[in-house]
Design a protein around this motif. Structure first.
Motif, mmCIF file in Angstrom:
data_model
loop_
_atom_site.group_PDB
_atom_site.id
_atom_site.type_symbol
_atom_site.label_atom_id
_atom_site.label_comp_id
_atom_site.label_asym_id
_atom_site.label_seq_id
_atom_site.Cartn_x
_atom_site.Cartn_y
_atom_site.Cartn_z
ATOM 1 N N ARG A 232 0.831 -1.213 0.000
ATOM 2 C CA ARG A 232 0.000 0.000 0.000
ATOM 3 C C ARG A 232 0.863 1.259 0.000
ATOM 4 O O ARG A 232 0.574 2.220 -0.730
ATOM 5 C CB ARG A 232 -0.921 -0.006 1.221
ATOM 6 C CG ARG A 232 -1.926 1.147 1.254
ATOM 7 C CD ARG A 232 -2.878 1.017 2.424
ATOM 8 N NE ARG A 232 -2.177 0.971 3.698
ATOM 9 C CZ ARG A 232 -2.086 -0.099 4.465
ATOM 10 N NH1 ARG A 232 -2.637 -1.233 4.094
ATOM 11 N NH2 ARG A 232 -1.424 -0.062 5.612
ATOM 12 N N ILE A 237 -2.284 1.738 -3.288
ATOM 13 C CA ILE A 237 -3.541 0.999 -3.222
ATOM 14 C C ILE A 237 -3.282 -0.355 -2.556
ATOM 15 O O ILE A 237 -2.143 -0.810 -2.463
ATOM 16 C CB ILE A 237 -4.164 0.767 -4.622
ATOM 17 C CG1 ILE A 237 -3.172 0.087 -5.565
ATOM 18 C CG2 ILE A 237 -4.661 2.065 -5.226
ATOM 19 C CD1 ILE A 237 -3.741 -0.228 -6.931
ATOM 20 N N ARG A 240 -5.695 -6.074 -3.131
ATOM 21 C CA ARG A 240 -6.968 -6.395 -3.784
ATOM 22 C C ARG A 240 -7.322 -5.342 -4.827
ATOM 23 O O ARG A 240 -7.745 -5.671 -5.948
ATOM 24 C CB ARG A 240 -8.079 -6.512 -2.745
ATOM 25 C CG ARG A 240 -9.454 -6.746 -3.354
ATOM 26 C CD ARG A 240 -10.508 -7.022 -2.298
ATOM 27 N NE ARG A 240 -11.834 -7.078 -2.874
ATOM 28 C CZ ARG A 240 -12.303 -8.104 -3.579
ATOM 29 N NH1 ARG A 240 -11.550 -9.147 -3.807
ATOM 30 N NH2 ARG A 240 -13.547 -8.072 -4.057
ATOM 31 N N GLN A 241 -7.168 -4.068 -4.469
ATOM 32 C CA GLN A 241 -7.458 -2.990 -5.421
ATOM 33 C C GLN A 241 -6.543 -3.070 -6.638
ATOM 34 O O GLN A 241 -6.976 -2.820 -7.763
ATOM 35 C CB GLN A 241 -7.307 -1.637 -4.723
ATOM 36 C CG GLN A 241 -8.387 -1.342 -3.702
ATOM 37 C CD GLN A 241 -8.057 -0.123 -2.854
ATOM 38 O OE1 GLN A 241 -6.899 0.269 -2.732
ATOM 39 N NE2 GLN A 241 -9.082 0.473 -2.247
ATOM 40 N N TYR A 242 -5.279 -3.432 -6.408
ATOM 41 C CA TYR A 242 -4.330 -3.546 -7.519
ATOM 42 C C TYR A 242 -4.742 -4.664 -8.479
ATOM 43 O O TYR A 242 -4.691 -4.491 -9.707
ATOM 44 C CB TYR A 242 -2.925 -3.808 -6.992
ATOM 45 C CG TYR A 242 -1.896 -3.966 -8.088
ATOM 46 C CD1 TYR A 242 -1.374 -2.845 -8.746
ATOM 47 C CD2 TYR A 242 -1.473 -5.230 -8.501
ATOM 48 C CE1 TYR A 242 -0.449 -2.988 -9.773
ATOM 49 C CE2 TYR A 242 -0.550 -5.378 -9.526
ATOM 50 C CZ TYR A 242 -0.042 -4.254 -10.153
ATOM 51 O OH TYR A 242 0.856 -4.390 -11.179
ATOM 52 N N GLN A 245 -7.687 -3.481 -10.486
ATOM 53 C CA GLN A 245 -7.244 -2.457 -11.440
ATOM 54 C C GLN A 245 -6.562 -3.090 -12.651
ATOM 55 O O GLN A 245 -6.880 -2.760 -13.809
ATOM 56 C CB GLN A 245 -6.284 -1.499 -10.739
ATOM 57 C CG GLN A 245 -5.711 -0.400 -11.628
ATOM 58 C CD GLN A 245 -4.528 0.286 -10.980
ATOM 59 O OE1 GLN A 245 -3.433 -0.263 -10.898
ATOM 60 N NE2 GLN A 245 -4.755 1.504 -10.481
ATOM 61 N N THR A 280 -18.176 -4.421 -12.697
ATOM 62 C CA THR A 280 -16.869 -3.884 -12.314
ATOM 63 C C THR A 280 -16.268 -3.077 -13.463
ATOM 64 O O THR A 280 -15.703 -1.994 -13.255
ATOM 65 C CB THR A 280 -15.906 -5.026 -11.924
ATOM 66 O OG1 THR A 280 -16.502 -5.826 -10.899
ATOM 67 C CG2 THR A 280 -14.588 -4.473 -11.417
ATOM 68 N N TYR A 284 -15.308 1.104 -13.653
ATOM 69 C CA TYR A 284 -13.992 1.630 -14.032
ATOM 70 C C TYR A 284 -14.056 2.563 -15.241
ATOM 71 O O TYR A 284 -13.395 3.605 -15.271
ATOM 72 C CB TYR A 284 -13.026 0.468 -14.322
ATOM 73 C CG TYR A 284 -12.122 0.153 -13.161
ATOM 74 C CD1 TYR A 284 -10.809 0.615 -13.102
ATOM 75 C CD2 TYR A 284 -12.591 -0.593 -12.082
ATOM 76 C CE1 TYR A 284 -9.989 0.335 -12.022
ATOM 77 C CE2 TYR A 284 -11.775 -0.879 -10.989
ATOM 78 C CZ TYR A 284 -10.477 -0.405 -10.972
ATOM 79 O OH TYR A 284 -9.675 -0.681 -9.893
#
Length: 297
Positions: A232, A237, A240-242, A245, A280, A284
């Motif tokens: 992070r 981030i 999980r967010q990575y 993305q 999802t 985005y």
């Protein structure tokens, strides 16, 4: 029950536990795991030996009250004992001036290390003072936490557990002889940064089926807290967010620049539910995948 064995000598110690108390041995890589027989309790002890350096990771519970008495005195064979509990309490019978090893072992979850006297300062007061500095260091606490997170009964963990033990002993002996632990760990920050980059590369190559946090932590040799906070801090981030993305960026590229059906792209980037994938994607990019393809065409 009172267990009696020559504590500072790993071979007679091991043989005594096997022959006199029916502990069940299993050789695994560079260690020996001794499991309590089911009639006595559960858990066991993993023993590592390196010539005149050896260390144990014990996690067990006897059903009945059990004590331990060593047949050899503290400091035998010029080996100095150190014990660390799960709550980061570090002790040494030698440093405390105790002559005999004796304590209650009914329930144990701890680490034992025997380090050659030649590797340590000769003055016990110096060792005592430096133990306190060592055990209060945040990074050492994280390393100890990682050691306790590794299941000693699991054979697949043997090499990782041994590596972490040796890392801990390295920092401890260096701290006792060369300087403050904070200075010694400065070089470790570069190592951790490299491991975080390695974690990112692993995720990039396994976007459709990334390893869980625990598995990724083991693969790169950092505990889960260091991995999550380091990732992070480095990339801004969470892991999980990575993953989400990078999946979406890959999906966008495939939608626009390939002829794969949307349903196949959904699977290629790790989604088994097309509706979840579509929602999802919309979050985005502001439109559905098929709308992006229609615009391109």
């Amino acid at each position: 029950m009172i267990i009696q064995a020559p504590y500072t000598r790993p071979v007679p110690f091991t043989n005594g536990l096997i022959n006199n108390y029916a502990l069940l041995p299993e050789k695994q890589w560079s260690s020996l795991h001794l499991r309590l027989p089911s009639e006595l309790g559960n858990g066991g002890l993993r023993i590592f030996t390196h010539q005149n350096l050896h260390f144990y990771r014990g996690k067990w519970k006897f059903y009945n009250s059990t004590g331990f008495q060593a047949l050899d005195e503290v400091g035998t064979n010029d080996l100095i004992d150190f014990r660390i509990s799960r709550n980061h309490h570090m002790q040494s019978a030698y440093v405390q001036g105790v002559k005999k090893f004796a304590w209650d072992v009914t329930q144990v979850d701890g680490i034992r290390m025997f380090i050659p006297k030649a590797l340590l300062p000769s003055d016990r007061r110096i060792i005592d003072k430096k133990i306190e500095q060592f055990i209060l260091n945040v990074n050492i606490n994280l390393l100890i936490d990682h050691l306790f997170e590794i299941d000693p009964a699991e054979s697949n963990n043997t090499l990782l557990l041994e590596a972490k033990f040796l890392e801990l002993i390295h920092y401890f002996t260096q701290h006792l002889n060369k300087g403050e632990i904070t200075q010694l760990l400065e070089n470790n920050r570069d190592y951790e940064a490299k491991q975080i980059e390695t974690a990112k590369e692993i995720l990039d190559h396994h976007l459709s089926n990334p390893p869980c946090i625990k598995a990724l932590s083991k693969e790169i040799g950092l505990n889960t807290r260091k991995l999550k906070s380091g990732f992070r801090d480095t990339f801004g981030i969470t892991i999980r967010q990575y993953i989400i993305q990078q999946r979406m960026l890959l999906a966008q590229d495939l939608v626009i620049n390939s002829d794969y059906p949307i349903s196949i792209i959904c699977q290629m980037v790790g989604y088994h539910n097309r509706g979840h994938f579509a929602s999802t994607y919309t979050k985005y990019f502001g439109h559905l995948p098929h709308q992006a393809r229609e615009k391109t065409n």
